[in-house]
Scaffold this motif. Structure first.
Motif, PDB file in Angstrom:
ATOM      1  N   ALA A  98      10.151   7.057 -38.335  1.00 38.10           N
ATOM      2  CA  ALA A  98       9.436   7.789 -39.380  1.00 38.10           C
ATOM      3  C   ALA A  98      10.350   8.164 -40.544  1.00 38.10           C
ATOM      4  CB  ALA A  98       8.805   9.052 -38.788  1.00 38.10           C
ATOM      5  N   PHE A  99      11.654   8.047 -40.356  1.00 39.18           N
ATOM      6  CA  PHE A  99      12.613   8.450 -41.385  1.00 39.18           C
ATOM      7  C   PHE A  99      13.120   7.242 -42.169  1.00 39.18           C
ATOM      8  CE2 PHE A  99      12.619  11.781 -38.251  1.00 39.18           C
ATOM      9  CZ  PHE A  99      12.800  12.952 -38.968  1.00 39.18           C
ATOM     10  N   VAL A 100      13.587   7.524 -43.388  1.00 39.55           N
ATOM     11  CA  VAL A 100      14.212   6.508 -44.236  1.00 39.55           C
ATOM     12  C   VAL A 100      15.574   7.033 -44.660  1.00 39.55           C
ATOM     13  CG1 VAL A 100      14.026   5.195 -46.385  1.00 39.55           C
ATOM     14  CG2 VAL A 100      11.948   5.738 -45.086  1.00 39.55           C
ATOM     15  N   PRO A 101      16.680   6.301 -44.349  1.00 38.58           N
ATOM     16  CA  PRO A 101      16.733   5.150 -43.438  1.00 38.58           C
ATOM     17  C   PRO A 101      16.504   5.605 -41.993  1.00 38.58           C
ATOM     18  CG  PRO A 101      18.941   5.844 -44.038  1.00 38.58           C
ATOM     19  CD  PRO A 101      18.007   6.683 -44.853  1.00 38.58           C
ATOM     20  N   LYS A 102      16.156   4.671 -41.148  1.00 41.77           N
ATOM     21  CA  LYS A 102      15.853   4.972 -39.750  1.00 41.77           C
ATOM     22  C   LYS A 102      17.134   5.349 -39.003  1.00 41.77           C
ATOM     23  CE  LYS A 102      14.078   2.792 -35.509  1.00 41.77           C
ATOM     24  NZ  LYS A 102      15.311   3.031 -34.751  1.00 41.77           N
ATOM     25  N   PRO A 103      17.206   6.586 -38.455  1.00 38.40           N
ATOM     26  CA  PRO A 103      18.383   6.939 -37.648  1.00 38.40           C
ATOM     27  C   PRO A 103      18.318   6.244 -36.285  1.00 38.40           C
ATOM     28  CG  PRO A 103      16.794   8.724 -37.614  1.00 38.40           C
ATOM     29  CD  PRO A 103      16.232   7.684 -38.541  1.00 38.40           C
ATOM     30  N   GLU A 104      19.438   6.262 -35.585  1.00 38.11           N
ATOM     31  CA  GLU A 104      19.491   5.614 -34.281  1.00 38.11           C
ATOM     32  C   GLU A 104      18.856   6.472 -33.188  1.00 38.11           C
ATOM     33  OE1 GLU A 104      23.546   4.628 -33.509  1.00 38.11           O
ATOM     34  OE2 GLU A 104      23.693   3.227 -35.187  1.00 38.11           O
ATOM     35  N   VAL A 105      18.497   7.690 -33.520  1.00 33.20           N
ATOM     36  CA  VAL A 105      17.932   8.616 -32.529  1.00 33.20           C
ATOM     37  C   VAL A 105      16.617   9.188 -33.035  1.00 33.20           C
ATOM     38  CG1 VAL A 105      20.186   9.254 -31.577  1.00 33.20           C
ATOM     39  CG2 VAL A 105      19.230  10.551 -33.496  1.00 33.20           C
ATOM     40  N   ASP A 106      15.819   9.710 -32.098  1.00 35.44           N
ATOM     41  CA  ASP A 106      14.614  10.443 -32.471  1.00 35.44           C
ATOM     42  C   ASP A 106      15.005  11.879 -32.837  1.00 35.44           C
ATOM     43  OD1 ASP A 106      13.122   8.187 -31.936  1.00 35.44           O
ATOM     44  OD2 ASP A 106      12.627   8.807 -29.889  1.00 35.44           O
ATOM     45  N   VAL A 107      14.052  12.601 -33.392  1.00 27.99           N
ATOM     46  CA  VAL A 107      14.324  13.938 -33.910  1.00 27.99           C
ATOM     47  C   VAL A 107      13.379  14.948 -33.259  1.00 27.99           C
ATOM     48  CG1 VAL A 107      14.228  15.386 -35.997  1.00 27.99           C
ATOM     49  CG2 VAL A 107      15.217  13.085 -36.110  1.00 27.99           C
ATOM     50  N   GLY A 108      13.924  16.088 -32.844  1.00 29.69           N
ATOM     51  CA  GLY A 108      13.109  17.150 -32.247  1.00 29.69           C
ATOM     52  C   GLY A 108      12.941  18.316 -33.192  1.00 29.69           C
ATOM     53  N   VAL A 109      11.751  18.900 -33.209  1.00 30.70           N
ATOM     54  CA  VAL A 109      11.469  20.095 -34.014  1.00 30.70           C
ATOM     55  C   VAL A 109      11.513  21.300 -33.080  1.00 30.70           C
ATOM     56  CG1 VAL A 109       9.798  21.258 -35.499  1.00 30.70           C
ATOM     57  CG2 VAL A 109      10.026  18.756 -35.592  1.00 30.70           C
ATOM     58  N   VAL A 110      12.341  22.298 -33.425  1.00 21.77           N
ATOM     59  CA  VAL A 110      12.567  23.452 -32.556  1.00 21.77           C
ATOM     60  C   VAL A 110      12.269  24.738 -33.317  1.00 21.77           C
ATOM     61  CG1 VAL A 110      14.232  24.652 -31.068  1.00 21.77           C
ATOM     62  CG2 VAL A 110      14.377  22.165 -31.352  1.00 21.77           C
ATOM     63  N   ASN A 111      11.563  25.663 -32.666  1.00 19.83           N
ATOM     64  CA  ASN A 111      11.255  26.964 -33.247  1.00 19.83           C
ATOM     65  C   ASN A 111      12.017  28.059 -32.491  1.00 19.83           C
ATOM     66  OD1 ASN A 111       9.296  29.564 -32.996  1.00 19.83           O
ATOM     67  ND2 ASN A 111       9.146  28.667 -35.032  1.00 19.83           N
ATOM     68  N   PHE A 112      12.604  28.989 -33.240  1.00 24.96           N
ATOM     69  CA  PHE A 112      13.384  30.097 -32.669  1.00 24.96           C
ATOM     70  C   PHE A 112      12.765  31.425 -33.114  1.00 24.96           C
ATOM     71  CE2 PHE A 112      16.098  26.513 -33.562  1.00 24.96           C
ATOM     72  CZ  PHE A 112      17.001  26.416 -32.515  1.00 24.96           C
ATOM     73  N   THR A 113      12.499  32.309 -32.157  1.00 29.88           N
ATOM     74  CA  THR A 113      12.046  33.663 -32.459  1.00 29.88           C
ATOM     75  C   THR A 113      13.007  34.644 -31.792  1.00 29.88           C
ATOM     76  OG1 THR A 113       9.729  32.952 -32.513  1.00 29.88           O
ATOM     77  CG2 THR A 113      10.153  35.318 -32.332  1.00 29.88           C
ATOM     78  N   PRO A 114      13.753  35.440 -32.556  1.00 30.35           N
ATOM     79  CA  PRO A 114      14.718  36.373 -31.952  1.00 30.35           C
ATOM     80  C   PRO A 114      14.045  37.356 -31.004  1.00 30.35           C
ATOM     81  CG  PRO A 114      15.086  36.173 -34.317  1.00 30.35           C
ATOM     82  CD  PRO A 114      13.800  35.467 -34.027  1.00 30.35           C
ATOM     83  N   LEU A 115      14.736  37.659 -29.909  1.00 30.41           N
ATOM     84  CA  LEU A 115      14.257  38.659 -28.954  1.00 30.41           C
ATOM     85  C   LEU A 115      14.514  40.064 -29.500  1.00 30.41           C
ATOM     86  CD1 LEU A 115      15.759  37.071 -25.710  1.00 30.41           C
ATOM     87  CD2 LEU A 115      13.336  37.096 -26.334  1.00 30.41           C
ATOM     88  N   VAL A 116      13.686  41.004 -29.096  1.00 33.86           N
ATOM     89  CA  VAL A 116      13.906  42.396 -29.494  1.00 33.86           C
ATOM     90  C   VAL A 116      15.234  42.887 -28.918  1.00 33.86           C
ATOM     91  CG1 VAL A 116      13.059  44.760 -29.300  1.00 33.86           C
ATOM     92  CG2 VAL A 116      11.447  42.894 -29.715  1.00 33.86           C
ATOM     93  N   GLN A 117      15.491  42.546 -27.652  1.00 33.85           N
ATOM     94  CA  GLN A 117      16.761  42.891 -27.006  1.00 33.85           C
ATOM     95  C   GLN A 117      17.427  41.629 -26.476  1.00 33.85           C
ATOM     96  OE1 GLN A 117      18.557  45.601 -26.633  1.00 33.85           O
ATOM     97  NE2 GLN A 117      17.154  47.012 -27.651  1.00 33.85           N
ATOM     98  N   PRO A 118      18.649  41.305 -26.911  1.00 36.92           N
ATOM     99  CA  PRO A 118      19.360  40.152 -26.338  1.00 36.92           C
ATOM    100  C   PRO A 118      19.494  40.318 -24.830  1.00 36.92           C
ATOM    101  CG  PRO A 118      20.552  41.037 -28.222  1.00 36.92           C
ATOM    102  CD  PRO A 118      19.466  42.016 -27.905  1.00 36.92           C
ATOM    103  N   GLN A 119      19.506  39.206 -24.117  1.00 35.48           N
ATOM    104  CA  GLN A 119      19.622  39.281 -22.657  1.00 35.48           C
ATOM    105  C   GLN A 119      21.044  39.596 -22.195  1.00 35.48           C
ATOM    106  OE1 GLN A 119      17.141  36.669 -20.163  1.00 35.48           O
ATOM    107  NE2 GLN A 119      16.768  35.468 -22.017  1.00 35.48           N
ATOM    108  N   ILE A 120      22.001  39.529 -23.111  1.00 39.58           N
ATOM    109  CA  ILE A 120      23.389  39.902 -22.790  1.00 39.58           C
ATOM    110  C   ILE A 120      23.836  40.918 -23.835  1.00 39.58           C
ATOM    111  CG2 ILE A 120      25.756  39.089 -22.462  1.00 39.58           C
ATOM    112  CD1 ILE A 120      24.594  36.310 -21.829  1.00 39.58           C
ATOM    113  N   GLN A 121      24.265  42.078 -23.393  1.00 42.61           N
ATOM    114  CA  GLN A 121      24.633  43.164 -24.306  1.00 42.61           C
ATOM    115  C   GLN A 121      26.145  43.207 -24.509  1.00 42.61           C
ATOM    116  OE1 GLN A 121      22.347  45.151 -25.870  1.00 42.61           O
ATOM    117  NE2 GLN A 121      20.696  43.997 -24.910  1.00 42.61           N
ATOM    118  N   GLN A 122      26.695  42.125 -25.018  1.00 41.20           N
ATOM    119  CA  GLN A 122      28.122  42.049 -25.339  1.00 41.20           C
ATOM    120  C   GLN A 122      28.272  41.407 -26.715  1.00 41.20           C
ATOM    121  OE1 GLN A 122      30.500  43.460 -23.742  1.00 41.20           O
ATOM    122  NE2 GLN A 122      29.516  43.900 -21.776  1.00 41.20           N
TER     123      GLN A 122
END
Length: 357
Positions: free
Chosen positions: A216-240
């Motif tokens: 689907a891309f121009v030029p065509k890359p050698e790999v496929d592409v993933g779409v990722v969504n990030f939503t920050p947590l209210v509290q991180p799971q590690i408090q450091q």
């Protein structure tokens, strides 16, 4: 019917297609910049939908290039679109797009790795961290060569509530090589489980939305592409602190096929490595023969807390890097090097009398 008419008002006036703009300005994707153009507006619309509703939203788009994704963002009803583009060749085409959406699009000619996004939007869009995300989105079809360092930078911003997260729990919708997208979202025990998995997932909810085939891309890359969504947590799971967590995770995953204690060992100078590794593993109550890919976020949290406790007792441990110890050994030919040789000290100051062993 009124609603559909209102939606229609978001649509841009007739413009040259993205393909026509590429020809008009003689734009070519630069291989050394990992540039790949996405010309199919159905796919750019699909990427934008993963961010949720953009009606009247503020959006920062990273690396718009010829502006295909930008058109989809504007057509989705965003009121304020800030595009950050490093490559001068794309600016004229973006200006054409800006003129077609008066008052709704701003262009910054600069590098997203150094751009101060915390100054890019009005303060009044901010929302308290404990509440829902602000009406601000970061969206981008990222060049492969910048995607990993950029997401690490933003994860650190997230931990410190700086950059795009000075406004609250800003959501990110970004593209990565398919393999990187799989690492970001990999669960415990998965072959793709990695440093990126842990660093992303302890700070936010990460969703692998869909995969775009390379053709689907121009030029065509050698790999496929993933779409990722990030939503920050209210509290991180590690408090450091982020740097401490990153150091622990980086050391553990450098020996991903070995038992996790092998990576933990490299947090400590050779002279006291065995004793402090045993103390840290026992304090964390983590089985030392688990593989790094088998460690859960609670395991990593326990290890980070145990390491932080040891560093409180011996602050110079935080400065220790085993690769620096190896480098000095190689240079000097010594089997054992005094600890204060490779523990970082401020310029002009004598080595600290505090030693980690």
């Amino acid at each position: 019917m009124a609603a559909s008419g209102k939606l229609a008002s978001f649509r841009l006036p007739p413009l040259p297609t993205v393909g026509e703009l590429i020809k008009l300005y003689n734009l070519r994707a630069e291989k050394q910049l990992s540039q790949n153009f996405l010309l199919d507006l159905r796919l750019t619309d699909k990427i934008v939908r993963q961010a949720g509703s953009l009606r009247d939203a503020h959006v920062c788009e990273v690396g718009p290039g010829p502006g295909g994704l930008t058109r989809s963002i504007l057509n989705a009803g965003a009121a304020d679109v800030l595009v950050v583009e490093k490559d001068t060749r794309f600016i004229p085409g973006l200006k054409l797009l800006s003129e077609a959406a008066p008052g709704r699009m701003r262009i910054v000619h600069g590098d997203i790795l150094t751009y101060r996004m915390d100054r890019g939007f009005p303060v009044n869009i901010s929302k308290p961290w404990e509440e829902g995300p602000p009406n601000l989105h970061v969206i981008g079809n990222l060049p492969f060569n910048v995607s990993t360092p950029l997401i690490i930078k933003w994860l650190e911003n997230m931990a410190n509530k700086t950059g795009p997260f000075a406004y609250g729990r800003t959501q990110l919708t970004l593209t990565f090589q398919k393999e990187v997208a799989e690492r970001l979202t990999a669960s415990t025990g998965s072959k793709q489980r990695s440093r990126l998995s842990v660093m992303a997932q302890y700070l936010c909810t990460v969703r692998n939305c869909f995969t775009i085939p390379g053709r689907a891309f121009v030029p065509k890359p050698e790999v496929d592409v993933g779409v990722v969504n990030f939503t920050p947590l209210v509290q991180p799971q590690i408090q450091q602190p982020f740097k401490l967590v990153e150091k622990v995770v980086r050391n553990i995953f450098q020996f991903r096929r070995k038992h996790c204690h092998k990576g933990v060992e490299k947090l400590f100078p050779e002279a006291c490595r065995i004793e402090l590794t045993q103390e840290m593993m026992q304090k964390a109550d983590v089985d030392p023969i688990l593989r790094p890919t088998e460690l859960t976020i609670p395991h990593i949290r326990a290890l980070a807390d145990a390491y932080a406790h040891l560093c409180t007792n011996e602050p110079s441990l935080l400065s220790y890097e085993f690769r620096e110890e190896l480098r000095l050994k190689h240079l000097t030919g010594q089997k054992h090097i005094p600890i204060d040789t490779f523990i970082a000290t401020p310029t002009g100051m004598p080595p600290s009398p505090e030693q980690p062993c």
